[in-house]
Design an enzyme around this catalytic site. Structure first.
Site, PDB file in Angstrom:
ATOM      1  N   ASP A  99      -2.194  19.565 -13.011  1.00 35.56           N
ATOM      2  CA  ASP A  99      -1.211  19.952 -13.866  1.00 35.56           C
ATOM      3  C   ASP A  99      -0.520  19.243 -14.726  1.00 35.56           C
ATOM      4  O   ASP A  99      -1.727  18.815 -15.653  1.00 35.56           O
ATOM      5  CB  ASP A  99      -0.050  19.092 -12.571  1.00 35.56           C
ATOM      6  CG  ASP A  99       1.754  19.196 -12.985  1.00 35.56           C
ATOM      7  OD1 ASP A  99       2.422  20.595 -13.070  1.00 35.56           O
ATOM      8  OD2 ASP A  99       2.880  18.691 -13.059  1.00 35.56           O
ATOM      9  N   SER A 100       0.784  20.107 -15.606  1.00 35.01           N
ATOM     10  CA  SER A 100       0.705  19.437 -16.578  1.00 35.01           C
ATOM     11  C   SER A 100       0.970  18.125 -16.955  1.00 35.01           C
ATOM     12  O   SER A 100       1.189  17.311 -18.184  1.00 35.01           O
ATOM     13  CB  SER A 100       1.778  20.275 -17.811  1.00 35.01           C
ATOM     14  OG  SER A 100       2.868  20.186 -16.650  1.00 35.01           O
ATOM     15  N   CYS A 107       0.913  23.229 -11.506  1.00 39.94           N
ATOM     16  CA  CYS A 107       1.758  23.068 -12.343  1.00 39.94           C
ATOM     17  C   CYS A 107       2.645  24.741 -12.080  1.00 39.94           C
ATOM     18  O   CYS A 107       1.871  25.881 -12.194  1.00 39.94           O
ATOM     19  CB  CYS A 107       1.288  23.257 -13.618  1.00 39.94           C
ATOM     20  SG  CYS A 107       2.125  23.457 -14.648  1.00 39.94           S
ATOM     21  N   GLU A 163      11.112  12.241 -15.193  1.00 40.50           N
ATOM     22  CA  GLU A 163      11.138  12.141 -15.763  1.00 40.50           C
ATOM     23  C   GLU A 163      11.393  10.138 -15.688  1.00 40.50           C
ATOM     24  O   GLU A 163      10.673   9.830 -15.960  1.00 40.50           O
ATOM     25  CB  GLU A 163       9.830  12.771 -17.534  1.00 40.50           C
ATOM     26  CG  GLU A 163       9.243  13.521 -16.966  1.00 40.50           C
ATOM     27  CD  GLU A 163       8.049  13.183 -17.187  1.00 40.50           C
ATOM     28  OE1 GLU A 163       6.716  12.460 -17.490  1.00 40.50           O
ATOM     29  OE2 GLU A 163       7.525  14.647 -16.666  1.00 40.50           O
ATOM     30  N   CYS A 221       9.845  24.432  -9.756  1.00 34.56           N
ATOM     31  CA  CYS A 221       8.813  23.069 -10.911  1.00 34.56           C
ATOM     32  C   CYS A 221       8.173  22.124  -9.948  1.00 34.56           C
ATOM     33  O   CYS A 221       9.000  21.369  -9.390  1.00 34.56           O
ATOM     34  CB  CYS A 221       9.973  23.240 -12.009  1.00 34.56           C
ATOM     35  SG  CYS A 221       9.475  21.935 -12.943  1.00 34.56           S
ATOM     36  N   HIS A 228       8.587  19.163 -10.979  1.00 31.73           N
ATOM     37  CA  HIS A 228       9.602  17.629 -10.763  1.00 31.73           C
ATOM     38  C   HIS A 228      11.123  17.793  -9.846  1.00 31.73           C
ATOM     39  O   HIS A 228      11.610  17.225  -9.171  1.00 31.73           O
ATOM     40  CB  HIS A 228       9.867  17.859 -11.756  1.00 31.73           C
ATOM     41  CG  HIS A 228       9.374  17.391 -13.199  1.00 31.73           C
ATOM     42  ND1 HIS A 228       7.984  17.720 -13.355  1.00 31.73           N
ATOM     43  CD2 HIS A 228       9.145  16.228 -14.086  1.00 31.73           C
ATOM     44  CE1 HIS A 228       6.908  17.179 -13.937  1.00 31.73           C
ATOM     45  NE2 HIS A 228       7.603  16.064 -14.353  1.00 31.73           N
TER      46      HIS A 228
HETATM   47  N1  DGL Z   1       4.956  21.057 -14.510  1.00 30.22           N
HETATM   48  C1  DGL Z   1       5.346  22.242 -15.158  1.00 30.22           C
HETATM   49  C2  DGL Z   1       6.393  23.104 -13.800  1.00 30.22           C
HETATM   50  O1  DGL Z   1       5.794  22.823 -12.905  1.00 30.22           O
HETATM   51  C3  DGL Z   1       6.583  21.075 -15.253  1.00 30.22           C
HETATM   52  C4  DGL Z   1       6.490  20.635 -16.316  1.00 30.22           C
HETATM   53  C5  DGL Z   1       6.663  20.835 -17.789  1.00 30.22           C
HETATM   54  O2  DGL Z   1       6.799  21.854 -18.713  1.00 30.22           O
HETATM   55  O3  DGL Z   1       5.269  20.707 -18.130  1.00 30.22           O
HETATM   56  O4  DGL Z   1       6.562  23.725 -14.186  1.00 30.22           O
END
Ligand code: DGL
Length: 264
Positions: free
Chosen positions: A7-8, A70, A147, A185, A187
């Protein structure tokens, strides 16, 4: 079987948590590219470049199967990742769309995601392939609020109300009758109860759960039973911050995190 989860940032730990529940005896290696987060506001070329570096790292560290937790990387970089590594790669878009198809009676679904994911229309395309009509909306304020840990905060509840009521109004104006909302997403699953309260008529799809179910199906017979596998965590920026935020996303303590420099 060592499963790499990418993931990012820490958001993909919601996917890891769902995987661990379904396949506790697999070994897991997780990478959060925290130095380069957020991906959701970047261009396709940049997202693909970052995601490929990250995927290669996980495979070099022994991952035999990659889960791209991600949504943004799954939407914009899945083919680049598949071309860059020689292990099976699963993204979250197709699995989320499968779950939406199983859920929707009206055939109309709503998708909330980052700017980059929505602009790519990856969910819309995956839904169209399944004879679903999808209405997508970017909700860029939600990632920073989560976050920050502002889960029940009045600001977050108001932001959710504005986004979701706008989404319903716009989708109805486009003559859709949605009954399912996809959390596109990493989050957003942390806000699931708040989202369900805001739009109680919607069935909410968490692509983390849907993805874990599909990985379990694919790998069940390759994973030993009755044991608990290893968990390794890596981040590209502050390991302390990763531990602190990550514990909230995973729902259990993260003891040790390695710091990696992926360059680029
Ligand atoms: N992990 C990203 C997603 O699921 C969200 C956070 C980001 O923008 O890096 O799209």
């Amino acid at each position: 079987m060592k499963i790499g989860v990418f993931d990012s940032g820490v958001g993909g730990l919601t996917v890891l948590g769902a995987l661990v529940k379904q396949l506790p005896s697999a070994d897991y290696i997780y990478l959060g590219d925290t130095a380069r987060l957020p991906y959701g506001s970047k261009s396709q070329a940049t997202i693909a470049r970052y995601a490929v570096f990250s995927a290669r790292f996980l495979v070099e560290e022994g991952a035999e199967f990659l889960v791209i937790a991600c949504n943004t990387a799954s939407a914009l970089a899945l083919d680049s990742i598949k071309n860059a590594v020689r292990v099976p790669v699963l993204g979250v878009i197709e699995t989320g769309a499968n779950a939406a198809q199983a859920s929707s009676k009206t055939g109309d679904v709503l998708v909330i995601a980052t700017d980059a994911t929505v602009t790519s229309h990856a969910y819309k395309a995956a839904c169209t392939e399944r004879n679903l009509r999808a209405f997508e909306m970017a909700c860029p304020l939600l990632v920073p609020l989560v976050e920050e840990g502002w889960i029940e905060h009045p600001v977050t509840l108001e932001v959710l109300r504005v986004y979701l009521l706008d989404l319903l109004t716009q989708s109805r104006a486009a003559e859709l009758t949605p009954d399912t909302l996809v959390l596109g997403c990493t989050h957003y699953p942390l806000l699931r109860p708040q989202i369900e309260r805001t739009v109680p008529a919607m069935r909410v799809i968490d692509s983390a759960e849907a993805t874990a179910g599909q990985v379990a199906e694919a790998l069940n017979d390759r994973v030993p039973v009755d044991s608990v596998g290893a968990r390794e965590f890596y981040a590209t920026d502050s390991v302390e911050k990763f531990k602190r935020l990550g514990t909230r996303f995973l729902g259990s303590a993260i003891e040790s995190v390695g710091l990696v420099d992926l360059g680029g």
